[in-house]
Design a protein around this motif. Structure first.
Motif, PDB file in Angstrom:
ATOM      1  N   LEU A 242      40.381  44.896  41.857  1.00  0.00           N
ATOM      2  CA  LEU A 242      40.493  45.990  42.821  1.00  0.00           C
ATOM      3  C   LEU A 242      41.470  45.703  43.950  1.00  0.00           C
ATOM      4  O   LEU A 242      41.880  46.627  44.664  1.00  0.00           O
ATOM      5  N   CYS A 243      41.840  44.433  44.124  1.00  0.00           N
ATOM      6  CA  CYS A 243      42.761  44.110  45.217  1.00  0.00           C
ATOM      7  C   CYS A 243      43.784  43.045  44.842  1.00  0.00           C
ATOM      8  O   CYS A 243      44.690  42.760  45.627  1.00  0.00           O
ATOM      9  N   GLY A 244      43.645  42.449  43.665  1.00  0.00           N
ATOM     10  CA  GLY A 244      44.573  41.401  43.270  1.00  0.00           C
ATOM     11  C   GLY A 244      44.268  40.053  43.886  1.00  0.00           C
ATOM     12  O   GLY A 244      45.032  39.105  43.732  1.00  0.00           O
ATOM     13  N   GLY A 245      43.158  39.929  44.610  1.00  0.00           N
ATOM     14  CA  GLY A 245      42.812  38.691  45.282  1.00  0.00           C
ATOM     15  C   GLY A 245      42.345  37.617  44.324  1.00  0.00           C
ATOM     16  O   GLY A 245      41.929  37.898  43.189  1.00  0.00           O
ATOM     17  N   PRO A 246      42.376  36.351  44.764  1.00  0.00           N
ATOM     18  CA  PRO A 246      41.993  35.230  43.887  1.00  0.00           C
ATOM     19  C   PRO A 246      40.514  35.191  43.556  1.00  0.00           C
ATOM     20  O   PRO A 246      40.101  34.440  42.661  1.00  0.00           O
ATOM     21  N   HIS A 247      39.688  35.965  44.274  1.00  0.00           N
ATOM     22  CA  HIS A 247      38.253  35.948  43.972  1.00  0.00           C
ATOM     23  C   HIS A 247      37.910  36.785  42.748  1.00  0.00           C
ATOM     24  O   HIS A 247      36.758  36.777  42.308  1.00  0.00           O
ATOM     25  N   TRP A 248      38.892  37.488  42.174  1.00  0.00           N
ATOM     26  CA  TRP A 248      38.673  38.215  40.929  1.00  0.00           C
ATOM     27  C   TRP A 248      39.054  37.319  39.751  1.00  0.00           C
ATOM     28  O   TRP A 248      40.161  36.790  39.693  1.00  0.00           O
ATOM     29  N   VAL A 249      38.133  37.153  38.817  1.00  0.00           N
ATOM     30  CA  VAL A 249      38.291  36.241  37.685  1.00  0.00           C
ATOM     31  C   VAL A 249      38.298  37.039  36.390  1.00  0.00           C
ATOM     32  O   VAL A 249      37.422  37.885  36.163  1.00  0.00           O
ATOM     33  N   ALA A 250      39.285  36.780  35.525  1.00  0.00           N
ATOM     34  CA  ALA A 250      39.367  37.479  34.243  1.00  0.00           C
ATOM     35  C   ALA A 250      38.283  36.984  33.292  1.00  0.00           C
ATOM     36  O   ALA A 250      38.027  35.779  33.194  1.00  0.00           O
ATOM     37  N   VAL A 251      37.657  37.914  32.589  1.00  0.00           N
ATOM     38  CA  VAL A 251      36.661  37.595  31.561  1.00  0.00           C
ATOM     39  C   VAL A 251      37.377  37.378  30.238  1.00  0.00           C
ATOM     40  O   VAL A 251      38.293  38.136  29.880  1.00  0.00           O
ATOM     41  N   ASP A 252      36.991  36.368  29.489  1.00  0.00           N
ATOM     42  CA  ASP A 252      37.621  36.083  28.205  1.00  0.00           C
ATOM     43  C   ASP A 252      37.227  37.117  27.153  1.00  0.00           C
ATOM     44  O   ASP A 252      36.133  37.700  27.196  1.00  0.00           O
ATOM     45  N   GLU A 253      38.125  37.316  26.198  1.00  0.00           N
ATOM     46  CA  GLU A 253      37.869  38.221  25.081  1.00  0.00           C
ATOM     47  C   GLU A 253      36.615  37.795  24.324  1.00  0.00           C
ATOM     48  O   GLU A 253      36.381  36.593  24.107  1.00  0.00           O
ATOM     49  N   GLU A 254      35.796  38.792  23.952  1.00  0.00           N
ATOM     50  CA  GLU A 254      34.558  38.573  23.200  1.00  0.00           C
ATOM     51  C   GLU A 254      33.522  37.768  23.999  1.00  0.00           C
ATOM     52  O   GLU A 254      32.640  37.139  23.420  1.00  0.00           O
ATOM     53  N   ASP A 255      33.627  37.812  25.320  1.00  0.00           N
ATOM     54  CA  ASP A 255      32.602  37.206  26.167  1.00  0.00           C
ATOM     55  C   ASP A 255      31.617  38.277  26.644  1.00  0.00           C
ATOM     56  O   ASP A 255      31.958  39.463  26.729  1.00  0.00           O
ATOM     57  N   VAL A 256      30.421  37.825  26.956  1.00  0.00           N
ATOM     58  CA  VAL A 256      29.401  38.660  27.585  1.00  0.00           C
ATOM     59  C   VAL A 256      29.038  37.988  28.901  1.00  0.00           C
ATOM     60  O   VAL A 256      28.777  36.777  28.928  1.00  0.00           O
TER      61      VAL A 256
END
Length: 291
Positions: A242-256
């Protein structure tokens, strides 16, 4: 394609920034995803309060009005770009049943061809609740079918059971709709699902981007760790940062990923949770489990 947002907090909190004023808020994203919106929030009652609109969120005053009024421990929001089903209220997310709310970012490949097969996996007592024409709503009731096999839907459900039911839904649907053996995005169904009962919240990533955060004061490293059991004060999940900040972490493909009712963070792999589901018999629901 659509965009989704989920929020869990230890104390009631406003979500107006995420939905309206953040640099990449859902309102901003709705300039592209313009076929309706929905917000579900959980207050003292077990069932959520749900508001929908069929116009673009960025030019619908009701979206900003509802967003400004919501202060809750649990919120789910969605903006739609229609791929399956007409632009109308009955096709707007979040879909809800009792205490459950569900949103979907993605599309089932060749859904018209596979619609009957997907519906056949939904228990008849749940299938009669389908109101719209989307692939998403059918995935919701397939999830509830898998979940109800584990216990009553109106009772407390462990977060692991929610994650397993979502993973089984993805696995069953992808087995029908994907081109066998293909890893090409256009030949695989996209199934970013987000579901909550107001206490626990679980989401999946498949063939779309997904990001998680523990808020501005949180530690992103805790969300990158492969292990689970990390306690949080807040948990946010969104199709895009939502802001591009470092506190946003990408979730890996096929993860829950998700949090339980105590806001403890968990992570699983779809394949591990749904192992063997394709060889099982159709589920038999427990007595009274779909109420």
């Amino acid at each position: 394609m659509c965009r989704l947002f989920g929020f869990r907090s230890a104390v009631p909190a406003a979500v107006h920034t995420a939905l309206v004023t953040e640099r990449n808020s859902l309102l901003i994203q709705s300039r592209e995803h313009k076929d309706g919106w929905g917000i579900a929030s959980y207050g003292p009652e077990t069932s959520p309060l749900v508001a929908h609109g069929v116009g673009p969120a960025h030019c619908d005053p009701d979206f900003e009005r509802v967003s400004s009024q919501v202060a809750a421990r649990t919120v789910v929001a969605h903006i739609r770009q229609a791929s399956v089903g007409a632009v109308e209220i009955r096709n707007s997310h979040p879909f809800h049943h009792g205490r459950w709310s569900f949103v979907h970012n993605g599309t089932l490949r060749e859904f018209a061809q596979h619609k009957a097969s997907v519906e056949a996996l939904i228990h008849p007592e749940l299938r009669v609740n389908i109101k719209g024409t989307t692939d998403s709503e059918r995935c919701f009731y397939l999830f509830l079918t898998r979940l109800a096999e584990r216990g009553p839907l109106d009772g407390q459900v462990p977060v692991e059971a929610m994650a397993q039911a979502l993973s089984e839904t993805m696995t069953l649907v992808s087995a029908m709709t994907d081109v066998p053996g293909s890893r090409e995005p256009k030949e695989r169904s996209a199934m970013n699902f987000l579901v909550t009962d107001g206490e626990a919240m679980v989401a999946t990533r498949r063939n779309r981007t997904l990001f998680i955060s523990s808020g501005l004061g949180g530690c992103p490293e805790a969300l990158r760790a492969p292990h689970t059991g990390v306690p949080l004060q807040q948990f946010l999940i969104a199709s895009e940062s939502l802001c591009g900040g470092p506190h946003w972490v990408a979730v890996d493909e096929e993860d829950v990923v998700g949090v339980d009712s105590r806001l403890v963070f968990h992570r699983w792999k779809v394949q591990t949770l749904a192992d063997g589901v394709l060889n099982k018999h159709p589920p038999t629901l427990q007595h009274g489990s779909v109420t």
